[in-house]
Design a protein around this motif. Sequence first.
Motif, PDB file in Angstrom:
ATOM      1  N   TYR A 127       0.863  -1.176   0.000  1.00 19.11           N
ATOM      2  CA  TYR A 127       0.000   0.000   0.000  1.00 19.11           C
ATOM      3  C   TYR A 127       0.902   1.229   0.000  1.00 19.11           C
ATOM      4  CZ  TYR A 127      -2.854  -3.667   2.105  1.00 19.11           C
ATOM      5  OH  TYR A 127      -3.478  -4.851   2.361  1.00 19.11           O
ATOM      6  N   ASP A 128       0.344   2.370  -0.358  1.00 14.92           N
ATOM      7  CA  ASP A 128       1.102   3.609  -0.248  1.00 14.92           C
ATOM      8  C   ASP A 128       0.707   4.344   1.023  1.00 14.92           C
ATOM      9  OD1 ASP A 128       2.840   3.467  -2.329  1.00 14.92           O
ATOM     10  OD2 ASP A 128       1.497   4.433  -3.768  1.00 14.92           O
ATOM     11  N   VAL A 129       1.690   4.983   1.638  1.00 10.58           N
ATOM     12  CA  VAL A 129       1.418   5.693   2.890  1.00 10.58           C
ATOM     13  C   VAL A 129       0.555   6.912   2.605  1.00 10.58           C
ATOM     14  CG1 VAL A 129       3.545   4.946   3.987  1.00 10.58           C
ATOM     15  CG2 VAL A 129       3.531   7.054   2.646  1.00 10.58           C
ATOM     16  N   TRP A 130      -0.160   7.366   3.643  1.00 14.05           N
ATOM     17  CA  TRP A 130      -0.942   8.596   3.487  1.00 14.05           C
ATOM     18  C   TRP A 130      -0.023   9.793   3.622  1.00 14.05           C
ATOM     19  CZ3 TRP A 130      -5.867   7.724   7.045  1.00 14.05           C
ATOM     20  CH2 TRP A 130      -6.634   6.679   6.483  1.00 14.05           C
ATOM     21  N   ASP A 131       0.900   9.639   4.568  1.00 10.91           N
ATOM     22  CA  ASP A 131       1.782  10.762   4.839  1.00 10.91           C
ATOM     23  C   ASP A 131       3.110  10.196   5.329  1.00 10.91           C
ATOM     24  OD1 ASP A 131       2.391  13.384   4.843  1.00 10.91           O
ATOM     25  OD2 ASP A 131       1.569  13.796   6.855  1.00 10.91           O
ATOM     26  N   GLY A 132       4.176  11.000   5.190  1.00 12.25           N
ATOM     27  CA  GLY A 132       5.488  10.528   5.586  1.00 12.25           C
ATOM     28  C   GLY A 132       6.065   9.647   4.483  1.00 12.25           C
ATOM     29  N   SER A 133       7.072   8.849   4.841  1.00  7.94           N
ATOM     30  CA  SER A 133       7.664   8.001   3.809  1.00  7.94           C
ATOM     31  C   SER A 133       8.305   6.766   4.423  1.00  7.94           C
ATOM     32  CB  SER A 133       8.708   8.794   3.014  1.00  7.94           C
ATOM     33  OG  SER A 133       9.807   9.062   3.859  1.00  7.94           O
TER      34      SER A 133
END
Lengths: 632, 601
Positions: A426-432
């Motif tokens: 999945y891709d993060v909503w925020d940050g990395s």
Amino acid sequence: MTDVTVNDDESEDRRQRPPRAVVGSSLDREEEVFGKAYDPKIVRRIWAFVKPYQKQIYISVAAVLIFTLTQLAIPLIIRFAIDKGMAAGGGGRVVLLWAIAGFAATIAINFVASWVQESVVGKAAENVLFDMRRAMFEHLQRVSLSWMDKTEVGRLMSRLMGDVNSMQEFLETSVLSVGDIVLLFGIIGVLLWLDPMLGAITMATMPILFIVRLFWLPPAKLSFMAAHHTNSSANGALAEGINGVRTVQSLDRQRVNFDLYEEKAHTNLRAHLRAAKFAQVMVPIVDTLTGISMATVIVVGGQMVLGHQIEVGVMVAFLFYIQRFFDPIRSLTMQYSVFQRAMSSGQRITEVLDVPVNIEDKPDAVALTGEMDGSVEFKNVTFGYRKNQPVLKNVSFRVNPGETVAIVGPTGSGKSSCMSLVHRFYDVWDGSVTVGGRDVRDVTQDSLGAEVAMVLQEPFLFTGSVIENIRYNKESATREQVIDAAKAVGAHDFIMSLADGYDTKLEQRGGNLSLGQRQLISFARALVADAKILVLDEATANIDSYTEMLIQRALKRLLEGRTGLVIAHRLATIRGADRIIVLQNGELLESGNHEQLMNKQGLYAKLYTMNYSSFDDMPENGDEAPPTGKAT
Amino acid sequence: MSHVEATQAGKGLSTLWRIMVLTWRHPWMVTVTIISTIIACGLQLWVPRLIGQAIDHSEGVLDGGAGAVDALWTTAWVLLAVSIGRGVFTMWMNYFGEAVGHHTAYELRLAVYEKIQRLSFSYHDKVHTGDLITVGMLDLEGVRMFFATGVLRVVLLSILIGVGAYMLISTDLVLGLLALSFAPFVGWRSSVAQLTLRATWLTLQEMLQNLSRVMEENLGGIRVVRAFAGQNHELRKYDEASDAALALAHKRVDIRVASTSLMNLSFLLSMGLVLWVGGEKVLSGEMTVGTLASFLTFMTILQMPVRQLGLLVNSFARASTCGNRLFAFLDLEIEIKDKPGAVPLKVTEGTLRFENVDFAYPSAPTRQVLQKVSFEARRGETIGIVGRPGSGKSTIAHLIPRFYDVDGGKVTIDGQDVRDVTLASLRQSVAVVQQDSFLFTTNIENNIAYGDPWAKEQRIARASEFAQLHNYIIGLPTGYDTIVGERGVSLSGGQRQRLNIARSLMLRPSVMVFDDSTAAVDAGTEQRIRTAMKRFAKDRVTLIISHRLSSLMHADQILFIEEGAITERGTHEELLALGGRYRALYDLQVKPGDDALEAAE
């Protein structure tokens, strides 16, 4: 024993039908949607698959036309032979021979055309089907896991197999129905051409059949579907009876189940008899109409022949055509339901093809190589599966190259999500999330997969041999490497005790192995993959102590010289880690090594002193929340 | 329950005869079918004659003049009547032919279902569920179709071809032979094609199954695939399976097309010959145009049935193989059943006793699984059984409700040998909670009440409270109505096991066996289940089989099993003091350091 009296109270109703019992699935099959017979959007999508075979389609349509024309010609040739050859005053033998020659030529063309039409269209239809299925399958390899999580495999399979198959019927018959239409109009044309008056009278029965069939079709179709439906329902109950036979016998449910099954089987019998009635009732109707038409030709045509208005051959040709002209009507009306079915299948197929692909390689994504240092870092990561319900909140930590970090925390704390993010499921909503110093969104997914090996909590094995399972997609791995890996994780001994050693075929999902053994094979698989980083979700299920010991050893071996991120449940694993991260409710609560955390007297220390074998048990957090997708 | 016995009629006869015997259980329908078939064939054969007659009348061949019109009217009326009659009798033939098959299938279905439920565990151990499903669905279908596509068609074809041939040949020998000349070739071709198509169909199904397995595993294991970046690997696997299936599908198209085209050609060839030779005969005055037309009409009538010869051959082949399998299944001896004169189990004291029990699984008779196992458990007692995987501890659980029968010694409940009482009463008194149990695709309530579908809701809720499942269930949006199982909401291993425990609690058994039934339940929840169960254990014998010592160390007696024999027995404290195998296992589990591992080995 003590409950005997209570049983006696209830024994009264026990002779009646149990109020709640069922056999077979309580879920209805996917309802067959009565879609439109023609939906231009879907037709366009299907056409995209047919287009590569355009040439074949044109050829076969041409062949169908030729084939139909030859069929139309045959009675005409017979008529010609009779009237111009045999009849008194006709051309005699020469004309007859010409007619025979014409007949021979016609059947030669007929033969070739019939061969070409069926084989070309049949093969093209198969190709289209297989192309469609592959396109769907390929697409599913790229759609996001969050979509896969909420979609049942069974439903997808019914689209991949069932819906694709119902397209087959459509593709094959739609070309042939071109032939039916041509045949129908051809017969009408020829009859009118031979004799307009006689033709018109003869064909008076045709609209009657059309009307009858229009009234007949809807209830008939319902009865056919009911038969189909009750059949799969009875078969479903039978399959359940087979799969659950041990449970049925140990709970002594045979009687109840048999009565329920008998009901289903009887419903099925009645539905089939009803469908058979509907199917057969058309036979006398068609035969009667044919009889009326033939009688008409005999009376009207016969008198015309007597009056020398037409030749006898014309009458013979009429009688021949009559026997054929109900066939196209029958198949054309049937074709309508085939169209409807195909449209709803087509819709379901395009739905799958239209599932968005959320996670794709950036155009300038680079490949992650073995040169990178093997560090993993979470920087202020916020992430969740549903809007406004973050599972991880602003989590930051770093795993240095070669270090093993254990993540612990109660169920639902966000451990598994951390693991999925490293792999960019999945891709993060925020940050990395960075791996080897690079944001996972900037590298290719393939290279990320090659450098980050993963062991899931529930080992998943594929049908195939043991060696194929360990090797999986690392085709460069030699047999020796596979055996070395198996030895390293302590799986060698039990593998050798299987019937064919490494070549033993595993049953579906490795059913012939114990959970612990499957675990060890999945370890070996990760070892063969030889990645710099290992992400591991430790199994929670209780495994017998001996296997447990093997697994602990294997784990050590697996983590040697690798960066490890382990979702740990067992004390031994946790204590073996270089560093421990404690998560709770998606937030990072504590981190440090065992001693540091014990000194802190926080959640970790509390869990530890309670001396549970698993760290998932939070006494105050006993019952799980309802499932919110597989990942937590 | 006598459906299986009913199918024993005709046992000993060949398979096809046996199907006929079963079919004859509906004599009324069979008779109507056969009579309808004969009449329909007769009427069918009359049509070409009438057509020929009509043509001759219209040419005025017979009487020429006014009488011809009357004759035409007569012929037309007769033809209409014949057509209607043919339609009606064909309908009856088809309908009753199918009805016979459906009734037979209905009876066979029930017999198969009954048989499956009665066959013992030892049978189900060695047979794949897929094979049983094949017997119950495909084989049954093959037998069902036999009457309509086999028997009936023999009657139909022999009348049509036999009588038809006689009529043609008696009218004109040469022309008759020519008109029939396509029949042998088409019959042969269509039989060969059908048999090949059937064989390749079976292979194709296997290939498609293979393909769907590749897809299913890929989708089920999508996380593994993604984790190892195995998409390309999977697509290769897919292509391999798919290409093989596609190639065979193409081959089947070729076989089918070749055979239909050739059959068509040979039919048209003989038609051409009839036209030619018949035309010459008309020219030379040997024959009327009407007779020629009736020959040609007759050929069109005969074309379909001759093509169907292949289906007939196929139907016989299919019924024979399917019937063989189906009857072999129905004739199986049931290993574990009520003795003649078995009486219901009477539980008084509630004492379970194993006396010198020996046992080996029927699938591996040389491997002794239990040797001289003896123990006794009284009502209210809890017995713990512990041992390595494969030591035989689960087998003990299987012998009490007679999933298998002992080879030596006996198992008794209150002095009654379990083999002397009825199975139904025994299984109501003995509940075994197994490690992995089957969830039925129905709601949670039905699943818990599976063994007691009459139960009141409160009792179901109570059982699930005991099993620590209630809170989870009421947290679900649809609570107890939530559908679980194969296609419903999926439960975790621990939840399944808890549901399983609740299900067994519904039975109120005298003997309750937990066979590793909390393996996937976490330790905390297990603790709570155990506490709840204490109240429950007062009224019955409880056996706990586990490798997790915390699950059973509170038992009144603990048996340590090794290689099928009890090597240590006593309470937890006694066994610890003994300092034997149990002690070693205890150390291993409580202190999972490496030193303990070494020591245990």
